[in-house]
Design a protein around this motif. Sequence first.
Motif, PDB file in Angstrom:
ATOM      1  N   THR A  48      70.828 -22.700 111.159  1.00 34.28           N
ATOM      2  CA  THR A  48      69.618 -23.346 111.674  1.00 34.28           C
ATOM      3  C   THR A  48      69.917 -24.758 112.134  1.00 34.28           C
ATOM      4  O   THR A  48      69.428 -25.212 113.182  1.00 34.28           O
ATOM      5  N   ASP A  81      71.815 -24.327 115.590  1.00 37.21           N
ATOM      6  CA  ASP A  81      71.217 -23.785 116.821  1.00 37.21           C
ATOM      7  C   ASP A  81      69.702 -23.591 116.750  1.00 37.21           C
ATOM      8  O   ASP A  81      69.099 -22.982 117.639  1.00 37.21           O
ATOM      9  N   GLN A  82      69.068 -24.072 115.665  1.00 36.68           N
ATOM     10  CA  GLN A  82      67.602 -23.992 115.525  1.00 36.68           C
ATOM     11  C   GLN A  82      67.081 -22.552 115.535  1.00 36.68           C
ATOM     12  O   GLN A  82      66.021 -22.244 116.074  1.00 36.68           O
ATOM     13  N   THR A  83      67.845 -21.649 114.901  1.00 35.84           N
ATOM     14  CA  THR A  83      67.350 -20.293 114.649  1.00 35.84           C
ATOM     15  C   THR A  83      67.185 -20.107 113.144  1.00 35.84           C
ATOM     16  O   THR A  83      67.812 -20.810 112.344  1.00 35.84           O
ATOM     17  N   ARG A 129      67.536 -12.804 113.589  1.00 33.89           N
ATOM     18  CA  ARG A 129      67.434 -14.246 113.822  1.00 33.89           C
ATOM     19  C   ARG A 129      66.554 -14.492 115.043  1.00 33.89           C
ATOM     20  O   ARG A 129      66.662 -13.807 116.068  1.00 33.89           O
ATOM     21  N   GLY A 176      64.396 -17.970 117.145  1.00 33.48           N
ATOM     22  CA  GLY A 176      64.289 -19.414 117.237  1.00 33.48           C
ATOM     23  C   GLY A 176      63.176 -19.933 116.337  1.00 33.48           C
ATOM     24  O   GLY A 176      62.128 -19.308 116.191  1.00 33.48           O
ATOM     25  N   GLN A 219      59.836 -19.969 117.695  1.00 30.30           N
ATOM     26  CA  GLN A 219      59.195 -18.678 117.957  1.00 30.30           C
ATOM     27  C   GLN A 219      58.503 -18.095 116.728  1.00 30.30           C
ATOM     28  O   GLN A 219      57.843 -17.058 116.819  1.00 30.30           O
TER      29      GLN A 219
END
Length: 542
Positions: free
Chosen positions: A508, A511-513, A526, A528, A531
């Motif tokens: 996270t 890559d902000q997932t 996974r 975002g 989202q």
Amino acid sequence: MSTPTAAKSMDEIVALCKRRGFIFPASEIYGGINGFWDYGPLGVELKNNLRDAWWHDMVRCPPAGPDGEQLEIVGLDSAIIQNPKVWEASGHVGGFNDPMVDDKETKQRFRADHLQGFFLDVTPDKPSKTAASGHTIPLCTVVASNPSEAVAILIEQPKLIKPWRIQKAVPHRKDQIRVALKDQDGTSGFGIVFAIEREFLEHAPNEIPSPFTANTGALTPPRQFNLMFETWYGAIKSDEYKTYLRPETAQGLFLNYKNILDTMRVKVPFGIAQIGKAFRNEVNPRNFIYRSREFEQMEMEWFCRPEDAPKWFEFWQQQRLSWWKSLGLSDDNLTIRQHDEDELSHYAQGGAGTVDIEYRFPFTHPGFAELEGIAHRTDFDLKAHQEHARVKLEYFDQERNKRYIPHVVEPAAGLTRGVLALICEAYTPDPDRPSKVFLRFHPRLAPIQAAVFPLVAKNDMPQQAENLYQQLRKKYATRFDIKQSIGKRYARMDESGTPFCFTIDGQTLADQTVTVRDRDDCSQQRIGIAQVAGFLADRMGG
């Protein structure tokens, strides 16, 4: 796919409800009080979610009618305590009572129509023991609302029919269950479980074994017992000020029928809906929260032209059955049962009748028990109140230039019984999980709809998880948990019925997932972090 209710243990369901904060015995630190329950943090959320779903789908956004036209249903919240004359007019003071039987030895009391007997299915050369009245004397009796429930009790308490044990149960004739038996030596046999005849209880109670001690000579003939809780208003306790806690929520809707007509510009057909508590002094509360003395109902009175009542009676049957299915109750566990003539309430006599939407609870398997009733109440209630209150309750139909008292079709659901059905349906044993069980609630109803976890309490994970939690909690019931291993946190959420868990981990930060873990199949994917809110919105439904 749901687990068959036969494979579910009510003892384990009750234990989970206590362990995870769904339902507690009322006044537990004082030893409890029979027939009353407290709803804990998760229980009240589940109950409120079911309540809100009903209100949304019946009042705020009611379905289209059989002709495709949008229905008009308004809401109400009437007083629990009403003028005592209300209950005289409704028939409750004179008729809301049940014939009760007492056990003279144990001082316990039960409804006469809830005494079920177990008989060996014998052949002509091996006749059963017969009373002087000609009735077959059962080997034992149990208190249960129907033969299916009695079979469940006999399976759980095999000593009652020793040396026999029930191997299989199948419906037989009306209100009868035939059971296949085996004894400790492997010998096979058959038995019948069915209700003890009222006539037998009235004329020869001494020949029937007690459901509490198995002794004969202990039971009294049936006697009437009023089910309403009495109370007094004002400072003086006297008959002049005596009234009752309402035994149903319906009468408040009839009492305000004229007020609604005068203030809301509604036209027949239309409905008035209410959710609220009712109280019945049940003599033998049982089966967890299914039969209790304080409960909640979700009722709607649909006022229509007399000639249209059969059409609406059929419409509401199908509409309400579909609604329960939409919340996750399975086809196999739901049925519609038409009331027989001798079951009809006083207000349904002469109408299209009454049906029950029934659910197959673990304690009734293989049979069913009432979840919701749909009744054609005719014009009984409005006529009764018009007569007793001396207030005109006729409706003027401008299209036909005609006055009449509308007929009423009533879908009346048990909110607390609905909660129990949802819990029983959702309860899913899974030996491969650390929790060994999970609750498969529809996401719309889950008491916790999402959980947010930092994988570990270091780096920037707790802060990122906190930020996501603060965003989601504005719209969804969300839990933030940072304690113990991720596996134990998942296990807690499984037992709470949380459909989705979102974990912030090392990836996270790169890559902000986030990892999304699905409750039902434990699968992970996974997405975002931006989202997540949309992901939940797509899956809530309703």
